[in-house]
Design a protein around this motif. Structure first.
Motif, PDB file in Angstrom:
ATOM      1  N   GLY A 164       0.801  -1.229   0.000  1.00 37.89           N
ATOM      2  CA  GLY A 164       0.000   0.000   0.000  1.00 37.89           C
ATOM      3  C   GLY A 164       0.829   1.271   0.000  1.00 37.89           C
ATOM      4  N   HIS A 165       2.101   1.152   0.358  1.00 37.22           N
ATOM      5  CA  HIS A 165       2.920   2.364   0.444  1.00 37.22           C
ATOM      6  C   HIS A 165       4.005   2.426  -0.623  1.00 37.22           C
ATOM      7  CE1 HIS A 165       0.604   3.566   3.853  1.00 37.22           C
ATOM      8  NE2 HIS A 165       0.692   2.300   4.255  1.00 37.22           N
ATOM      9  N   ILE A 166       3.817   1.642  -1.681  1.00 40.05           N
ATOM     10  CA  ILE A 166       4.652   1.817  -2.868  1.00 40.05           C
ATOM     11  C   ILE A 166       4.184   3.104  -3.538  1.00 40.05           C
ATOM     12  CG2 ILE A 166       5.082   0.928  -5.208  1.00 40.05           C
ATOM     13  CD1 ILE A 166       4.938  -1.885  -4.061  1.00 40.05           C
ATOM     14  N   SER A 175      -0.923  14.179   1.513  1.00 40.87           N
ATOM     15  CA  SER A 175      -0.133  13.177   2.231  1.00 40.87           C
ATOM     16  C   SER A 175      -0.942  11.918   2.520  1.00 40.87           C
ATOM     17  CB  SER A 175       0.360  13.743   3.562  1.00 40.87           C
ATOM     18  OG  SER A 175       1.292  14.761   3.317  1.00 40.87           O
ATOM     19  N   CYS A 176      -0.241  10.803   2.496  1.00 46.15           N
ATOM     20  CA  CYS A 176      -0.787   9.504   2.878  1.00 46.15           C
ATOM     21  C   CYS A 176      -0.792   9.418   4.409  1.00 46.15           C
ATOM     22  CB  CYS A 176       0.116   8.428   2.283  1.00 46.15           C
ATOM     23  SG  CYS A 176      -0.309   6.743   2.734  1.00 46.15           S
ATOM     24  N   ASN A 177      -1.511   8.437   4.966  1.00 46.69           N
ATOM     25  CA  ASN A 177      -1.495   8.216   6.423  1.00 46.69           C
ATOM     26  C   ASN A 177      -0.085   8.006   6.957  1.00 46.69           C
ATOM     27  OD1 ASN A 177      -4.243   8.392   6.853  1.00 46.69           O
ATOM     28  ND2 ASN A 177      -4.561   6.248   6.241  1.00 46.69           N
ATOM     29  N   CYS A 178       0.814   7.518   6.095  1.00 48.85           N
ATOM     30  CA  CYS A 178       2.180   7.227   6.530  1.00 48.85           C
ATOM     31  C   CYS A 178       3.042   8.488   6.514  1.00 48.85           C
ATOM     32  CB  CYS A 178       2.803   6.155   5.639  1.00 48.85           C
ATOM     33  SG  CYS A 178       3.192   6.734   3.980  1.00 48.85           S
ATOM     34  N   GLY A 179       2.492   9.604   5.991  1.00 49.28           N
ATOM     35  CA  GLY A 179       3.242  10.854   5.988  1.00 49.28           C
ATOM     36  C   GLY A 179       3.929  11.148   4.664  1.00 49.28           C
ATOM     37  N   ARG A 180       3.976  10.134   3.781  1.00 44.32           N
ATOM     38  CA  ARG A 180       4.604  10.353   2.489  1.00 44.32           C
ATOM     39  C   ARG A 180       3.534  10.694   1.449  1.00 44.32           C
ATOM     40  NH1 ARG A 180       5.571   5.590   1.709  1.00 44.32           N
ATOM     41  NH2 ARG A 180       6.973   5.710  -0.062  1.00 44.32           N
ATOM     42  N   LYS A 181       3.960  10.948   0.225  1.00 46.33           N
ATOM     43  CA  LYS A 181       3.007  11.391  -0.798  1.00 46.33           C
ATOM     44  C   LYS A 181       3.010  10.489  -2.019  1.00 46.33           C
ATOM     45  CE  LYS A 181       3.176  16.180   0.649  1.00 46.33           C
ATOM     46  NZ  LYS A 181       3.768  17.501   0.451  1.00 46.33           N
ATOM     47  N   GLY A 182       1.803  10.156  -2.507  1.00 48.11           N
ATOM     48  CA  GLY A 182       1.686   9.400  -3.754  1.00 48.11           C
ATOM     49  C   GLY A 182       1.634   7.893  -3.582  1.00 48.11           C
ATOM     50  N   CYS A 183       1.372   7.425  -2.351  1.00 53.50           N
ATOM     51  CA  CYS A 183       1.296   5.977  -2.091  1.00 53.50           C
ATOM     52  C   CYS A 183       0.078   5.352  -2.772  1.00 53.50           C
ATOM     53  CB  CYS A 183       1.155   5.711  -0.597  1.00 53.50           C
ATOM     54  SG  CYS A 183       2.561   6.197   0.382  1.00 53.50           S
ATOM     55  N   LEU A 184       0.201   4.076  -3.130  1.00 53.97           N
ATOM     56  CA  LEU A 184      -0.910   3.318  -3.720  1.00 53.97           C
ATOM     57  C   LEU A 184      -2.172   3.446  -2.872  1.00 53.97           C
ATOM     58  CD1 LEU A 184      -1.946   1.268  -5.852  1.00 53.97           C
ATOM     59  CD2 LEU A 184      -1.129  -0.549  -4.334  1.00 53.97           C
TER      60      LEU A 184
HETATM   61 ZN   LIG Z   1       1.782   5.752   2.521  1.00 55.36          ZN
END
Ligand SMILES: [Zn+2]
Length: 314
Positions: A164-166, A175-184
Protein backbone atom coordinates in the motif's frame (compact mmCIF):
# COMPACT_ATOMS: atom_id res chain seq x y z
CA UNK A 1 -5.34 -41.65 15.62
CA UNK A 2 -6.65 -38.43 17.13
CA UNK A 3 -6.97 -35.45 14.88
CA UNK A 4 -4.34 -32.76 15.35
CA UNK A 5 -5.80 -29.33 16.07
CA UNK A 6 -4.63 -25.74 16.28
CA UNK A 7 -5.94 -22.24 16.90
CA UNK A 8 -5.81 -19.48 14.29
CA UNK A 9 -6.26 -16.03 15.79
CA UNK A 10 -6.62 -12.61 14.17
CA UNK A 11 -6.23 -9.66 16.52
CA UNK A 12 -7.90 -6.50 15.21
CA UNK A 13 -8.52 -3.05 16.64
CA UNK A 14 -12.11 -3.78 17.71
CA UNK A 15 -12.36 -7.55 17.93
CA UNK A 16 -10.25 -10.67 18.13
CA UNK A 17 -11.33 -13.47 15.79
CA UNK A 18 -10.52 -16.99 16.87
CA UNK A 19 -10.77 -20.25 14.93
CA UNK A 20 -10.25 -23.89 15.82
CA UNK A 21 -8.80 -25.84 12.89
CA UNK A 22 -7.67 -29.33 12.03
CA UNK A 23 -4.16 -29.45 10.60
CA UNK A 24 -5.80 -30.44 7.26
CA UNK A 25 -7.42 -27.02 7.07
CA UNK A 26 -10.96 -27.66 8.26
CA UNK A 27 -12.43 -24.84 10.31
CA UNK A 28 -14.28 -26.59 13.17
CA UNK A 29 -15.40 -23.55 15.11
CA UNK A 30 -15.00 -19.79 15.08
CA UNK A 31 -15.92 -17.05 17.49
CA UNK A 32 -14.99 -13.51 18.50
CA UNK A 33 -14.09 -11.60 21.62
CA UNK A 34 -13.79 -7.81 21.99
CA UNK A 35 -10.31 -6.27 21.88
CA UNK A 36 -9.61 -4.70 25.26
CA UNK A 37 -7.33 -1.77 24.48
CA UNK A 38 -7.17 -0.46 28.05
CA UNK A 39 -3.73 -0.06 29.64
CA UNK A 40 -1.97 -0.12 26.27
CA UNK A 41 -3.60 -3.36 25.26
CA UNK A 42 -1.84 -5.22 28.05
CA UNK A 43 -4.86 -7.52 28.64
CA UNK A 44 -5.37 -8.62 25.04
CA UNK A 45 -3.20 -11.73 25.19
CA UNK A 46 -4.59 -12.70 28.62
CA UNK A 47 -8.09 -12.53 27.11
CA UNK A 48 -6.94 -14.62 24.15
CA UNK A 49 -5.39 -17.22 26.46
CA UNK A 50 -8.56 -17.37 28.59
CA UNK A 51 -10.75 -17.79 25.51
CA UNK A 52 -8.53 -20.58 24.12
CA UNK A 53 -8.57 -22.32 27.48
CA UNK A 54 -12.34 -22.06 27.77
CA UNK A 55 -12.75 -23.61 24.30
CA UNK A 56 -10.50 -26.51 25.30
CA UNK A 57 -12.43 -27.13 28.53
CA UNK A 58 -15.93 -26.64 27.02
CA UNK A 59 -15.08 -28.78 24.00
CA UNK A 60 -13.36 -31.43 26.15
CA UNK A 61 -10.35 -31.20 23.85
CA UNK A 62 -7.19 -33.11 24.66
CA UNK A 63 -4.32 -30.62 25.06
CA UNK A 64 -1.92 -33.21 23.65
CA UNK A 65 -3.68 -33.03 20.28
CA UNK A 66 -3.20 -29.29 19.98
CA UNK A 67 -0.10 -28.38 18.02
CA UNK A 68 -0.19 -24.69 18.85
CA UNK A 69 -1.46 -21.20 18.17
CA UNK A 70 -0.97 -18.86 15.24
CA UNK A 71 -1.65 -15.15 15.62
CA UNK A 72 -1.98 -12.26 13.17
CA UNK A 73 -1.48 -8.73 14.51
CA UNK A 74 -2.01 -5.32 12.86
CA UNK A 75 1.61 -4.16 12.73
CA UNK A 76 5.10 -5.22 11.71
CA UNK A 77 6.27 -8.53 13.22
CA UNK A 78 9.74 -10.04 12.96
CA UNK A 79 10.26 -13.79 12.43
CA UNK A 80 10.70 -14.54 16.14
CA UNK A 81 7.29 -13.02 16.91
CA UNK A 82 8.37 -9.60 18.11
CA UNK A 83 5.94 -6.80 17.24
CA UNK A 84 7.39 -3.41 16.44
CA UNK A 85 4.62 -1.04 17.60
CA UNK A 86 0.99 -1.94 16.96
CA UNK A 87 -0.45 1.55 17.13
CA UNK A 88 -4.03 0.18 16.83
CA UNK A 89 -3.64 -1.95 19.94
CA UNK A 90 -1.46 0.35 22.00
CA UNK A 91 1.42 -2.13 21.87
CA UNK A 92 5.08 -1.10 21.90
CA UNK A 93 7.88 -3.54 21.17
CA UNK A 94 7.62 -7.01 22.72
CA UNK A 95 7.66 -10.68 21.83
CA UNK A 96 4.03 -11.75 21.34
CA UNK A 97 4.95 -15.36 20.59
CA UNK A 98 6.89 -15.76 23.83
CA UNK A 99 4.18 -14.08 25.91
CA UNK A 100 1.42 -16.26 24.40
CA UNK A 101 3.52 -19.38 24.98
CA UNK A 102 3.92 -18.37 28.63
CA UNK A 103 0.18 -17.71 29.04
CA UNK A 104 -1.10 -20.83 27.27
CA UNK A 105 1.69 -23.37 27.33
CA UNK A 106 1.31 -23.80 23.57
CA UNK A 107 3.85 -23.27 20.82
CA UNK A 108 2.98 -19.94 19.14
CA UNK A 109 3.84 -18.26 15.84
CA UNK A 110 2.99 -14.65 15.04
CA UNK A 111 2.74 -12.69 11.79
CA UNK A 112 1.52 -9.39 10.41
CA UNK A 113 -2.25 -9.55 9.72
CA UNK A 114 -2.06 -8.70 6.01
CA UNK A 115 0.77 -11.19 5.45
CA UNK A 116 -1.10 -13.85 7.36
CA UNK A 117 -4.25 -13.23 5.27
CA UNK A 118 -2.15 -13.84 2.16
CA UNK A 119 -0.99 -17.16 3.62
CA UNK A 120 -4.61 -18.07 4.41
CA UNK A 121 -5.71 -17.38 0.82
CA UNK A 122 -2.80 -19.48 -0.48
CA UNK A 123 -3.78 -22.36 1.79
CA UNK A 124 -7.57 -22.50 1.51
CA UNK A 125 -8.74 -19.52 -0.56
CA UNK A 126 -8.33 -17.85 -3.94
CA UNK A 127 -4.62 -18.70 -4.05
CA UNK A 128 -5.01 -22.48 -3.60
CA UNK A 129 -2.49 -24.41 -5.63
CA UNK A 130 0.11 -21.61 -5.75
CA UNK A 131 3.30 -21.44 -3.71
CA UNK A 132 4.43 -18.02 -4.93
CA UNK A 133 1.85 -15.28 -4.81
CA UNK A 134 1.25 -11.67 -3.99
CA UNK A 135 -1.90 -10.66 -2.19
CA UNK A 136 -3.24 -7.12 -2.23
CA UNK A 137 -6.07 -6.29 0.15
CA UNK A 138 -8.17 -3.27 -0.80
CA UNK A 139 -10.04 -2.11 2.28
CA UNK A 140 -10.00 1.07 4.36
CA UNK A 141 -6.27 0.92 3.67
CA UNK A 142 -4.26 -1.18 1.23
CA UNK A 143 -2.51 -4.18 2.75
CA UNK A 144 -0.33 -6.75 1.15
CA UNK A 145 1.51 -9.98 1.57
CA UNK A 146 4.22 -11.76 -0.35
CA UNK A 147 4.27 -15.56 -0.21
CA UNK A 148 7.42 -17.23 -1.52
CA UNK A 149 7.84 -21.01 -1.59
CA UNK A 150 4.75 -21.34 0.57
CA UNK A 151 5.98 -19.02 3.30
CA UNK A 152 5.49 -15.39 4.24
CA UNK A 153 8.30 -13.06 3.22
CA UNK A 154 8.78 -11.18 6.50
CA UNK A 155 11.81 -9.00 5.89
CA UNK A 156 14.36 -7.81 8.42
CA UNK A 157 11.95 -5.56 10.33
CA UNK A 158 8.72 -7.39 9.61
CA UNK A 159 7.76 -4.72 7.10
CA UNK A 160 7.97 -6.70 3.85
CA UNK A 161 4.79 -6.70 1.77
CA UNK A 162 3.76 -3.13 2.60
CA UNK A 163 2.38 -2.83 -0.89
CA UNK A 164 0.00 0.00 0.00
CA UNK A 165 2.92 2.36 0.44
CA UNK A 166 4.65 1.82 -2.87
CA UNK A 167 4.77 5.21 -4.59
CA UNK A 168 2.65 5.21 -7.74
CA UNK A 169 2.17 8.95 -8.32
CA UNK A 170 5.12 11.29 -7.97
CA UNK A 171 3.02 14.43 -8.57
CA UNK A 172 0.57 13.87 -5.69
CA UNK A 173 0.52 16.74 -3.20
CA UNK A 174 -1.72 15.33 -0.45
CA UNK A 175 -0.13 13.18 2.23
CA UNK A 176 -0.79 9.50 2.88
CA UNK A 177 -1.49 8.22 6.42
CA UNK A 178 2.18 7.23 6.53
CA UNK A 179 3.24 10.85 5.99
CA UNK A 180 4.60 10.35 2.49
CA UNK A 181 3.01 11.39 -0.80
CA UNK A 182 1.69 9.40 -3.75
CA UNK A 183 1.30 5.98 -2.09
CA UNK A 184 -0.91 3.32 -3.72
CA UNK A 185 -3.16 3.43 -0.65
CA UNK A 186 -4.09 7.03 -1.48
CA UNK A 187 -5.69 5.84 -4.73
CA UNK A 188 -6.68 2.22 -4.24
CA UNK A 189 -8.18 2.06 -0.75
CA UNK A 190 -11.96 2.39 -0.42
CA UNK A 191 -11.46 5.89 0.98
CA UNK A 192 -8.87 6.76 -1.68
CA UNK A 193 -11.20 5.79 -4.52
CA UNK A 194 -13.96 8.03 -3.15
CA UNK A 195 -11.52 10.89 -2.67
CA UNK A 196 -10.37 10.57 -6.27
CA UNK A 197 -14.00 10.52 -7.42
CA UNK A 198 -14.73 13.78 -5.60
CA UNK A 199 -11.64 15.30 -7.15
CA UNK A 200 -12.57 14.23 -10.65
CA UNK A 201 -16.16 15.43 -10.23
CA UNK A 202 -14.89 18.84 -9.20
CA UNK A 203 -12.34 19.13 -11.98
CA UNK A 204 -14.49 17.96 -14.87
CA UNK A 205 -17.75 19.37 -16.19
CA UNK A 206 -18.67 15.98 -17.62
CA UNK A 207 -22.14 14.70 -16.77
CA UNK A 208 -22.02 11.60 -14.58
CA UNK A 209 -24.44 9.50 -12.58
CA UNK A 210 -22.01 9.95 -9.70
CA UNK A 211 -23.19 13.55 -9.39
CA UNK A 212 -26.61 12.28 -8.30
CA UNK A 213 -25.33 9.91 -5.61
CA UNK A 214 -25.86 11.15 -2.07
CA UNK A 215 -23.24 8.86 -0.58
CA UNK A 216 -20.28 8.20 -2.87
CA UNK A 217 -18.74 4.75 -2.42
CA UNK A 218 -16.34 2.45 -4.26
CA UNK A 219 -19.32 0.18 -4.92
CA UNK A 220 -21.33 2.98 -6.59
CA UNK A 221 -18.35 3.81 -8.82
CA UNK A 222 -17.98 0.19 -9.98
CA UNK A 223 -21.73 -0.23 -10.45
CA UNK A 224 -21.97 2.89 -12.64
CA UNK A 225 -18.85 1.93 -14.54
CA UNK A 226 -20.53 -1.36 -15.43
CA UNK A 227 -23.58 0.63 -16.62
CA UNK A 228 -21.36 2.66 -18.94
CA UNK A 229 -20.92 5.89 -16.97
CA UNK A 230 -17.81 7.52 -18.52
CA UNK A 231 -16.47 9.24 -15.45
CA UNK A 232 -16.93 6.12 -13.32
CA UNK A 233 -15.05 4.17 -15.97
CA UNK A 234 -12.19 6.67 -15.90
CA UNK A 235 -11.95 6.22 -12.13
CA UNK A 236 -11.90 2.44 -12.44
CA UNK A 237 -9.25 2.61 -15.18
CA UNK A 238 -7.08 4.90 -13.05
CA UNK A 239 -7.45 2.63 -10.02
CA UNK A 240 -6.49 -0.46 -12.02
CA UNK A 241 -3.55 1.32 -13.63
CA UNK A 242 -2.12 2.35 -10.25
CA UNK A 243 -2.63 -1.15 -8.87
CA UNK A 244 -0.93 -2.66 -11.91
CA UNK A 245 2.04 -0.29 -11.56
CA UNK A 246 2.62 -1.36 -7.96
CA UNK A 247 2.14 -5.03 -8.83
CA UNK A 248 4.55 -4.83 -11.75
CA UNK A 249 7.23 -3.41 -9.46
CA UNK A 250 6.86 -6.35 -7.08
CA UNK A 251 6.75 -8.83 -9.96
CA UNK A 252 10.10 -7.59 -11.26
CA UNK A 253 11.61 -8.55 -7.91
CA UNK A 254 9.85 -11.80 -6.98
CA UNK A 255 8.29 -13.19 -10.22
CA UNK A 256 5.19 -14.70 -8.55
CA UNK A 257 2.78 -17.22 -10.11
CA UNK A 258 -0.31 -15.24 -9.23
CA UNK A 259 -1.83 -12.14 -7.70
CA UNK A 260 -4.79 -12.40 -5.33
CA UNK A 261 -6.98 -9.35 -4.80
CA UNK A 262 -8.99 -9.17 -1.59
CA UNK A 263 -10.78 -6.71 0.69
CA UNK A 264 -14.14 -4.98 0.31
CA UNK A 265 -13.23 -3.30 -2.99
CA UNK A 266 -12.53 -6.71 -4.56
CA UNK A 267 -16.29 -7.33 -4.58
CA UNK A 268 -16.13 -5.48 -7.92
CA UNK A 269 -15.08 -8.91 -9.19
CA UNK A 270 -13.53 -9.91 -12.51
CA UNK A 271 -13.96 -6.39 -13.90
CA UNK A 272 -11.21 -5.44 -11.50
CA UNK A 273 -8.87 -8.37 -12.16
CA UNK A 274 -9.27 -8.15 -15.97
CA UNK A 275 -8.43 -4.46 -16.09
CA UNK A 276 -5.49 -4.83 -13.71
CA UNK A 277 -4.18 -7.65 -15.90
CA UNK A 278 -4.37 -5.45 -19.00
CA UNK A 279 -2.30 -2.66 -17.43
CA UNK A 280 0.02 -5.12 -15.73
CA UNK A 281 0.91 -6.87 -18.99
CA UNK A 282 1.78 -3.48 -20.52
CA UNK A 283 4.11 -2.73 -17.65
CA UNK A 284 6.34 -5.78 -17.28
CA UNK A 285 9.10 -7.65 -19.06
CA UNK A 286 7.96 -10.32 -21.47
CA UNK A 287 9.01 -13.12 -19.10
CA UNK A 288 6.76 -11.70 -16.39
CA UNK A 289 3.56 -11.51 -18.45
CA UNK A 290 0.61 -13.90 -18.21
CA UNK A 291 0.34 -14.20 -14.46
CA UNK A 292 -2.91 -15.40 -12.92
CA UNK A 293 -5.11 -12.76 -11.32
CA UNK A 294 -7.47 -14.21 -8.72
CA UNK A 295 -10.06 -12.90 -6.31
CA UNK A 296 -9.74 -13.72 -2.62
CA UNK A 297 -12.32 -16.18 -1.29
CA UNK A 298 -12.05 -16.23 2.48
CA UNK A 299 -13.22 -12.69 3.27
CA UNK A 300 -12.77 -11.81 6.93
CA UNK A 301 -11.72 -15.38 7.74
CA UNK A 302 -8.46 -15.14 5.74
CA UNK A 303 -6.66 -14.02 8.90
CA UNK A 304 -7.66 -16.95 11.08
CA UNK A 305 -6.91 -19.43 8.27
CA UNK A 306 -3.49 -17.90 7.68
CA UNK A 307 -2.67 -17.81 11.38
CA UNK A 308 -3.53 -21.50 11.67
CA UNK A 309 -1.29 -22.23 8.69
CA UNK A 310 1.55 -20.29 10.37
CA UNK A 311 1.66 -22.80 13.20
CA UNK A 312 0.99 -25.86 11.01
CA UNK A 313 3.88 -24.96 8.73
CA UNK A 314 4.55 -26.13 5.15
ZN1 LIG B 1 1.78 5.75 2.52
Amino acid sequence: MMERLCFGIDIGGTSVKLGLFTDKGDLLDKWEIPTNKEENGSHILEDVAASVNKKIVDGKLNRDNIIGIGIGVPGPVTEDGTVIHCVNLGWGVFNVAEETRRLTGFETKVGNDANVAALGEMWQGGGRGYKNLIMVTLGTGVGGGVILNGEILTGSNGAAGEIGHITVNFEEEDSCNCGRKGCLEQFASATGIVKEAKRMLEKSKEPSKLREVSHLSAKAIFDYAKEGDDLSNKLVEQLCRYLAIAMSHIAHVVDPQAFVIGGGVSKAGTMLTEKIKKYYDNNVLFALKNKDFKLAELGNDAGIYGSAKLIIGK
